[in-house]
Write an enzyme that holds these catalytic residues in place. Structure first.
Site: not given
Ligand SMILES: *Cc1c(COP(=O)(O)O)cnc(C)c1O
Length: 343
Positions: A82, A184, A220
């Site tokens: 990722r 991210k 989300e």
């Molecule tokens: C990090 C993150 C998540 C959760 O991801 P995981 O890999 O399950 O920890 C969900 N939404 C956003 C916007 C994030 O930055």
């Protein structure tokens, strides 16, 4: 290895510098060999790309102790992948995936005294990140970068039992169509600060964001994906190009299908399905909480109460959460390749 003298159960989610961190530089057009460092400080140009134009991406994962006493991480290869994709979208040189996983191993190996014991509910949270470090004033990608991984011990997400939360539908948008919602990057968080501070002032734990283009679909929250359970006990998972691909969510989908024999429906979820009380349970998922149940959503004064209520997590979310936690902690057999053993 002697453990640090820490009250693990009562740690909060905050930063504490630990003994060693991993550092690698991108210079002269190539990633240089990474190394451990005892120095928690970074010195850089006042004009560094990250400081001027926010060129940075990050990851989050945990190292913890399993039932049989091993120190492990959960699917770090997916964090590596990722972050690789996040870097490409930001015109940053991606850090090689195998070196990312080796960096994780080195940091954890060098800090085993900081890894909480099994059963404490605490973990060593690991934060890989990279940023443009060379001077940038005309808008352009930086020439040089730094990749780092530090760890910080954090306590159990829920102290004294899993409690449902109340969230609001945000007045703000998180991710533009064809923007950066799927990577991210710190920039996604920078512009969510106002929304989360506002929500907290109003007494809500989190913001639910709808799709920015039409505001008809569930996306989300600021830092977690959303899951629903419908009347047929199907796990309904919002699907959109602007949702961050949560590793916890992808793992829960697998657990639902292969461990719990559930049906999973990954599709756009319309907001009017939520206001129309189509779902029995709702929860947020991410590394820190695994699943955090939502008991109530406030949409500008319209209240959506889930039948699972405000007292406890609903039965399906509970089963999903406990199964994934059991897999992570070595109490339930894990799918091939999910548990990365370090010690
Ligand atoms: C990090 C993150 C998540 C959760 O991801 P995981 O890999 O399950 O920890 C969900 N939404 C956003 C916007 C994030 O930055």
């Amino acid at each position: 290895m002697e453990k640090k003298n820490i009250d693990w159960e009562n740690l909060s989610f905050s930063y504490q510098a630990i003994d060693q961190r991993y550092v690698a530089d991108y210079a002269d057009g190539a990633w240089q060999p990474g190394h451990l460092s005892s120095d928690p400080m970074i010195t850089m140009s006042e004009c560094a790309g990250v400081l001027q134009y926010s060129q940075s991406v990050f990851e989050g994962l945990k190292a913890y102790t399993t039932k049989d006493g091993h120190i492990v991480c959960f699917r770090p290869d997916l964090n590596a992948e990722r972050m690789y994709n996040s870097a490409l979208r930001m015109e940053m040189p991606p850090y090689p995936k195998n070196l990312f996983v080796e960096g994780v191993r080195k940091v954890v190996e060098a800090n085993t005294a900081w890894v909480p014991p099994y059963g404490s509910g605490a973990t060593l949270y690991l934060r890989p990140y990279m940023f443009g470090i060379s001077p940038v004033i005309g808008v352009a990608p930086a020439r040089d970068y730094q990749f780092r991984i530090f760890g910080t011990p954090v306590g159990p997400y829920f102290k004294g039992g899993v409690k449902p939360i109340i969230v609001k539908v945000s007045d703000f948008d998180r991710a533009a169509p064809r923007g950066t919602g799927h990577i991210k990057a710190g920039l996604n968080y920078a512009m969510s600060m106002h929304a989360i501070v506002t929500a907290h002032q109003e007494g809500f734990a989190e913001n639910i964001y709808l799709d920015a283009a039409t505001r008809t679909k569930v996306e989300e929250t600021g830092g977690a994906n959303i899951l629903f359970v419908d009347g047929d006990n199907t796990l309904v998972v919002p699907k959109s190009d602007t949702i961050l691909p949560s590793i916890t969510r992808r793992s829960l989908v697998y657990v639902a299908e292969h461990y719990l024999n559930m049906k999973v429906d990954e599709r756009p979820v319309y907001w009017d399905e939520v206001t129309g009380h189509k779902f029995k349970e709702c929860g947020l998922c991410g590394t820190a909480a695994v699943i955090s149940p939502i008991g109530r959503i406030n949409d500008h004064g319209t209240i959506i109460d889930f039948p699972s209520g405000m007292e406890e997590i609903g039965p399906v979310m509970k089963k999903l959460r406990e199964t994934l936690l059991g897999i992570q902690m070595g109490e339930i057999e894990a799918p091939e390749g999910w548990i990365f053993q370090i010690v």
